[in-house]
Design an enzyme around this catalytic site. Structure first.
Site, PDB file in Angstrom:
ATOM      1  N   ASN A  61      37.748 -48.320 -35.972  1.00 40.22           N
ATOM      2  CA  ASN A  61      37.044 -48.809 -34.782  1.00 40.22           C
ATOM      3  C   ASN A  61      37.572 -48.285 -33.449  1.00 40.22           C
ATOM      4  O   ASN A  61      37.296 -48.834 -32.411  1.00 40.22           O
ATOM      5  CB  ASN A  61      37.055 -50.342 -34.708  1.00 40.22           C
ATOM      6  CG  ASN A  61      36.268 -50.920 -35.850  1.00 40.22           C
ATOM      7  OD1 ASN A  61      35.306 -50.286 -36.302  1.00 40.22           O
ATOM      8  ND2 ASN A  61      36.680 -52.069 -36.330  1.00 40.22           N
TER       9      ASN A  61
ATOM     10  N   ASP B 173      20.464 -32.138 -16.549  1.00 43.49           N
ATOM     11  CA  ASP B 173      19.279 -32.696 -15.901  1.00 43.49           C
ATOM     12  C   ASP B 173      19.662 -33.860 -15.006  1.00 43.49           C
ATOM     13  O   ASP B 173      19.184 -33.993 -13.897  1.00 43.49           O
ATOM     14  CB  ASP B 173      18.265 -33.159 -16.963  1.00 43.49           C
ATOM     15  CG  ASP B 173      18.853 -34.181 -17.945  1.00 43.49           C
ATOM     16  OD1 ASP B 173      20.086 -34.187 -18.135  1.00 43.49           O
ATOM     17  OD2 ASP B 173      18.076 -34.968 -18.511  1.00 43.49           O
TER      18      ASP B 173
ATOM     19  N   GLU C 287      21.067 -39.057 -21.330  1.00 43.79           N
ATOM     20  CA  GLU C 287      20.714 -37.652 -21.571  1.00 43.79           C
ATOM     21  C   GLU C 287      21.891 -36.770 -21.161  1.00 43.79           C
ATOM     22  O   GLU C 287      22.656 -36.341 -21.969  1.00 43.79           O
ATOM     23  CB  GLU C 287      19.444 -37.266 -20.804  1.00 43.79           C
ATOM     24  CG  GLU C 287      18.207 -37.909 -21.392  1.00 43.79           C
ATOM     25  CD  GLU C 287      16.937 -37.115 -21.122  1.00 43.79           C
ATOM     26  OE1 GLU C 287      16.858 -35.956 -21.517  1.00 43.79           O
ATOM     27  OE2 GLU C 287      16.030 -37.706 -20.513  1.00 43.79           O
TER      28      GLU C 287
ATOM     29  N   ASP D 111      15.300 -27.265 -16.090  1.00 44.23           N
ATOM     30  CA  ASP D 111      15.874 -27.721 -14.825  1.00 44.23           C
ATOM     31  C   ASP D 111      16.830 -26.659 -14.277  1.00 44.23           C
ATOM     32  O   ASP D 111      16.839 -26.348 -13.094  1.00 44.23           O
ATOM     33  CB  ASP D 111      16.637 -29.038 -15.027  1.00 44.23           C
ATOM     34  CG  ASP D 111      15.815 -30.101 -15.753  1.00 44.23           C
ATOM     35  OD1 ASP D 111      15.160 -29.760 -16.751  1.00 44.23           O
ATOM     36  OD2 ASP D 111      15.824 -31.270 -15.319  1.00 44.23           O
TER      37      ASP D 111
ATOM     38  N   GLU E 131      14.343 -37.489  -9.616  1.00 45.74           N
ATOM     39  CA  GLU E 131      13.617 -36.828 -10.710  1.00 45.74           C
ATOM     40  C   GLU E 131      12.118 -36.770 -10.413  1.00 45.74           C
ATOM     41  O   GLU E 131      11.446 -35.792 -10.705  1.00 45.74           O
ATOM     42  CB  GLU E 131      13.843 -37.625 -11.997  1.00 45.74           C
ATOM     43  CG  GLU E 131      13.082 -37.117 -13.200  1.00 45.74           C
ATOM     44  CD  GLU E 131      13.489 -37.842 -14.478  1.00 45.74           C
ATOM     45  OE1 GLU E 131      13.929 -39.004 -14.375  1.00 45.74           O
ATOM     46  OE2 GLU E 131      13.356 -37.250 -15.561  1.00 45.74           O
TER      47      GLU E 131
HETATM   48  C1  BGC Z   1      14.838 -34.415 -18.684  1.00 41.77           C
HETATM   49  C2  BGC Z   1      14.228 -33.324 -17.876  1.00 41.77           C
HETATM   50  C3  BGC Z   1      13.876 -32.269 -18.854  1.00 41.77           C
HETATM   51  C4  BGC Z   1      12.773 -32.872 -19.660  1.00 41.77           C
HETATM   52  C5  BGC Z   1      11.986 -31.988 -20.513  1.00 41.77           C
HETATM   53  C6  BGC Z   1      13.768 -34.975 -19.547  1.00 41.77           C
HETATM   54  O1  BGC Z   1      14.077 -36.077 -20.243  1.00 41.77           O
HETATM   55  O2  BGC Z   1      15.474 -35.369 -17.905  1.00 41.77           O
HETATM   56  O3  BGC Z   1      14.736 -33.023 -16.699  1.00 41.77           O
HETATM   57  O4  BGC Z   1      13.630 -31.034 -18.354  1.00 41.77           O
HETATM   58  O5  BGC Z   1      13.201 -34.010 -20.331  1.00 41.77           O
HETATM   59  O6  BGC Z   1      10.761 -32.104 -20.081  1.00 41.77           O
END
Ligand code: BGC
Length: 900
Positions: free
Chosen positions: A148, A475, A481, A488, A752
């Site tokens: 863990n 991104d 993510e 991007d 975004e």
């Molecule tokens: C990201 C974007 C990326 C896209 C693909 C998203 O979830 O944050 O910036 O290019 O997915 O379309």
């Protein structure tokens, strides 16, 4: 007295010469300053020349390289001798074969076109890495399973041969997972998130540290902390191995020429410790009750520690680091600490940033502090985390009592606001400090205007870059993510190269792109690829394979990136040829013009949807065209012919498929016209029509409608096609959708979405609503190139275009760019009926300077030019007075009759 007088006379006579003597003021080895541990066998040298004289060019250089500070006395390993050349950027080392783990010093002197010679430059150095993986000798080791707990502590003690003087000691280290290393209780280096993120199955970077000062006679100890990081944490999506591991090698060199090695092997011990859990998305759980006093010091009793497992992993994947490491940068204090309407205690740092908060507490044993992070408050002023999706972004500290400082390891947060829980009393602002943490890239650009909102936009772009250039271009830095989305990155690459020196940063990432490219040429949409094949090949995303190397070539004149990426670039275009239907790219998966202007309940069809195959066809042609140009530069004529022919064919297919006889594109959208014009998809006679249709669309909507793919180019296209006023209107617009709308809503980074926060303070789609996403920040490229007017005419700015374009309500704009030749500056002001321009052109370059005047009579004053020089140099082009100028500082004052 007489001697003093003679000396004074000599100084006086020589001073004009001295004043004009060129000097070397900047030096790079493989694009880095004094790099420690690079594996290039032919590193390249770059130097910056400065001179007080005008129109100075290098006509020759001489480089010498040696293993001692006194290069000449110590037998140079390379002396270029005098080379007649004006090249001062990326000159390849040409000496004897380099030895591993060795420091080399180099210096250069130059001759200029004015008959002056510089002194020898100061010494610059680099140190070779291991050069070959056979030199590692160490083994990969892993901790024994600890239930863990996903971090561990490893240690080893070693005695140094007595009485010998250490001349140097180096630690070579890498890991599967992230590491922090300690020698005799001190943390080594100031780097974070090492060894960085690469295509781990193919390449793992190692770092080299100078630990000479940290070693002592007798017994020494090395300690290593390991966490999952990108390798094994949630972010990795199980693409890599299942166990943390580290490989380390200490090389000690003694004055008597002997050497000693300390290696990772089965003699190390391992344990758990205070960092109980660490995850990039979720944050850290730290229990100070589990701290192990002195664990990385000599003399610590580790009998209770477990042994380690030697892993059967190869050293073949190890590569030296090429990109500057991640470091701590700005420190921010909270602007305020307050209670939200819901009663949460929240610190506001005033800036959406990426890094973490260091906290000081005086708590009781067992008290638990929880620091949660958010980018925004909701419209009622409450702490808002729905847009983080599955990322907890939360650091939990269990206190031992007394005064303690906490900061996390192997994780970071994207935030402006921090919710504080578990504090006995509201902490004073002085107890909290936020560190911005990002790749340590040299800041090269400055852009400022008379309009504070535009200035804020520029700052937002730069903060977006800082927060998302954390070893890989991501991104976003906050939700679950934080991936190297290629679309991007390609959209933002040119802008990023104005703000910072991203040459090595992208050189590294592009190698990972090539490493993760599929054998059939298909390119993943995130690099390093943790998503797999299903989304690969998307137009405008996978095209990063060609667009980013080309952008780096434009910005830095770096041919090596083109050489290194050439196979990958070709493979991508060949793949497109194979999967297309007779060169029509009407298939495959595409994200399209991501996040274009669209309406929720769109009964009247006003959403600006652009056909995905039309987009894909444009990017196909662009990529093929880039490969053709690259082939030409690399001297591959056969390929050049093939790929330029191919580009023409792809454009013909586009014309047949997507253009009506009257010049309308099948998607009558701004993005369609922008891509068709920017990528030169149309026969000449259709360009004007396309530009008119683009303008018509902007007027009909009254605003921009482009998404990730059209946005980087729209203002470039409008300016080039003769509509700079419309480009300025788009830039200066303050309502949604526009670049300034978020600024007006208080944004401190690029959002975004055009409308991440709606005018009423409510949020757009919580599940996809990052407030730190640099893609729309791609407008920065236009701001530098067009408002300030700084464009490379030859790659790397050997030849520059300075063509400022006043417009909007701007009364002043100033752009600066530190290139490999030195500083370019373009600064203009409008005062009453005068337009004043001041420019700086670096040594060893030339600039085409476009003055916003249609006739030389309107140029009232010049400085920096010899009398009569202005009239002999000027010519009219493009309806403007143009001068070809060499290095120097110049200014011009122009009577404004008309703004052109
Ligand atoms: C990201 C974007 C990326 C896209 C693909 C998203 O979830 O944050 O910036 O290019 O997915 O379309």
């Amino acid at each position: 007295m007489k001697r003093v007088f003679t000396l004074l006379l000599i100084v006086l006579v020589l001073s004009p010469v001295l004043k004009c003597q060129p000097a070397i003021t900047g030096m790079y080895t493989d694009n880095l300053k004094n790099p420690l541990g690079i594996d290039s066998r032919n590193p390249r040298f770059t130097w910056i020349i400065e001179s007080a004289d005008h129109d100075v060019k290098q006509i020759a250089y001489e480089i010498r390289v040696g293993k001692t500070r006194d290069i000449v006395a110590g037998k140079p390993v390379w002396q270029s001798n005098r080379v007649s050349s004006d090249k001062s950027v990326h000159i390849k080392y040409g000496g004897t074969e380099l030895e591993p783990s060795t420091r080399y010093y180099w210096q250069v002197r130059i001759w200029d076109n004015k008959g002056n010679t510089s002194s020898w430059s100061e010494l610059s150095w680099w140190e070779t890495g291991l050069l070959t993986n056979d030199n590692w000798k160490a083994k990969w080791i892993s901790p024994q399973e600890i239930e863990n707990i996903n971090t561990c502590y490893l240690r080893k003690e070693y005695s140094l041969s007595g009485r010998k003087n250490i001349s140097s000691a180096r630690l070579y280290i890498s890991s599967c997972g992230m590491y922090e290393a300690y020698i005799n209780g001190e943390r080594i280096g100031d780097q974070y998130f090492t060894p960085g993120w690469t295509s781990y199955n193919n390449r793992i970077q190692y770092q080299v540290y100078d630990i000479t000062a940290g070693l002592k006679q007798g017994t020494n100890a090395i300690g290593i902390m390991l966490g999952e990081g990108w390798y094994k944490g949630r972010i990795s999506r199980n693409r890599y191995g299942s166990e943390l591991a580290v490989i380390a090698r200490i090389l000690i060199k003694y004055d008597d020429g002997t050497e000693e090695l300390v290696l990772t092997d089965d003699s190390w011990s391992g344990s758990d410790g205070p960092v109980r859990v660490s995850d990039i998305y979720d944050g850290e759980i730290y229990d100070s009750g589990k701290e192990i006093e002195g664990w990385s010091k000599a003399g610590f009793d580790d009998k209770a520690w477990a042994g380690v497992k030697v892993q059967d992993l190869s050293t073949d994947v190890l590569i030296a680091s090429v990109s500057p490491p991640v470091r701590k940068h700005e420190q921010l204090k909270p602007l305020s600490i307050f209670r939200t309407p819901e009663g949460d205690l929240v610190a506001d740092f005033g800036q959406n940033l990426v890094g973490w908060v260091k906290v000081r507490v005086n708590a009781s044993k067992g008290d638990t502090l929880i620091l949660s992070h958010a980018e925004v408050l909701d419209k009622n002023g409450n702490f808002y985390t729905a847009n983080l999706r599955g990322a907890k972004q939360r650091n939990i500290y269990i206190c031992e009592g007394g005064e303690q400082y906490f900061e996390p390891h192997f994780t970071w947060q994207g935030f402006r606001y921090v919710k504080l829980e578990g504090f006995d009393n509201d902490p004073p602002a002085d107890d909290l400090v936020a560190y911005a943490i990002y790749s340590d890239l040299e800041e090269t650009g400055k852009f400022i205007t008379s309009n504070p909102d535009i200035n804020r936009l520029q700052q937002n772009i730069v903060w977006g870059q800082k927060g998302n250039f954390v070893d890989v271009p991501t991104d976003c830095p906050q939700r679950d993510e934080r991936l190297g989305w290629t679309g991007d990155a390609q959209a933002f690459a040119l802008t990023s190269a104005y703000n910072m020196n991203v040459n090595s940063f992208f050189a590294k990432w592009l190698k990972d792109l090539a490493a993760d490219q599929y054998p059939d040429g298909n390119v993943p949409v995130v690099i390093p690829d943790v998503l797999g094949k299903s989304t690969s090949g998307s137009a405008g995303w996978s095209d990063a394979a060609t667009i980013v190397p080309w952008a780096m070539y434009e910005a830095y004149g770096d041919k090596r990136i083109l050489e290194e990426q050439y196979e990958s670039m070709k493979l991508w275009v060949d793949y497109l040829v194979n999967v297309s239907n007779n060169l029509l790219r009407n298939n495959g998966f595409h994200f399209g013009d991501w996040l274009f202007f669209s309406l929720d309940d769109d009964n009247s069809g006003r959403s600006a949807v652009t056909d995905k195959s039309l987009i894909a066809q444009c990017f196909f042609a662009n990529s093929a065209g880039i490969v053709a140009e690259t082939a030409k530069i690399l001297g591959n004529n056969t390929d050049y012919k093939y790929y330029s022919g191919l580009t023409g064919k792809i454009k013909n297919v586009f014309f047949d498929e997507f253009v009506t006889p009257a010049g309308q594109l099948v998607s009558n959208t701004q993005t369609a016209y922008v891509l068709a014009l920017y990528f030169d998809m149309l026969p000449l006679e259709y360009r004007e029509i396309a530009a008119e249709r683009l303008v018509k669309s902007i007027k009909a909507y009254g605003h921009i409608t482009t998404g990730f793919l059209g946005t980087p180019y729209i203002n470039h296209v409008l300016t080039a096609e003769g509509y700079p006023d419309i480009a300025y209107q788009l830039l200066m617009r303050e309502e949604y959708p526009s670049w300034l709308y978020p600024v007006k809503m208080g944004a401190t980074t690029i959002w975004e979405r055009w409308n991440g926060i709606k005018p009423d303070g409510s949020f757009q789609y919580p599940s996809m609503n990052s407030f730190n996403h640099y893609a729309y920040g791609a407008i920065g490229d236009w701001m530098y190139k067009t408002i300030a007017g700084i464009t490379p005419l030859e790659p790397g700015y050997k030849k520059i275009m300075i063509k400022p374009l006043p417009g909007g309500d701007l009364k002043m704009a100033s752009g600066e760019l530190k290139t490999y030749y030195g500083l370019i500056r373009s600064e203009w002001r409008i005062r009453e009926d005068r337009f004043a321009l001041e420019i700086e052109i670096p040594v060893n370059t030339k600039a085409e300077v476009y003055l916003p005047a249609s006739s030389p009579d309107l140029v009232l004053k010049t400085t920096g030019l010899e009398p009569g020089e202005f009239s002999s140099l000027q010519r009219i082009e493009d309806g403007k007075v143009v001068l070809l100028l060499g290095s120097g500082v110049y200014s011009f004052e122009i009577l404004i009759k008309e703004v052109i």
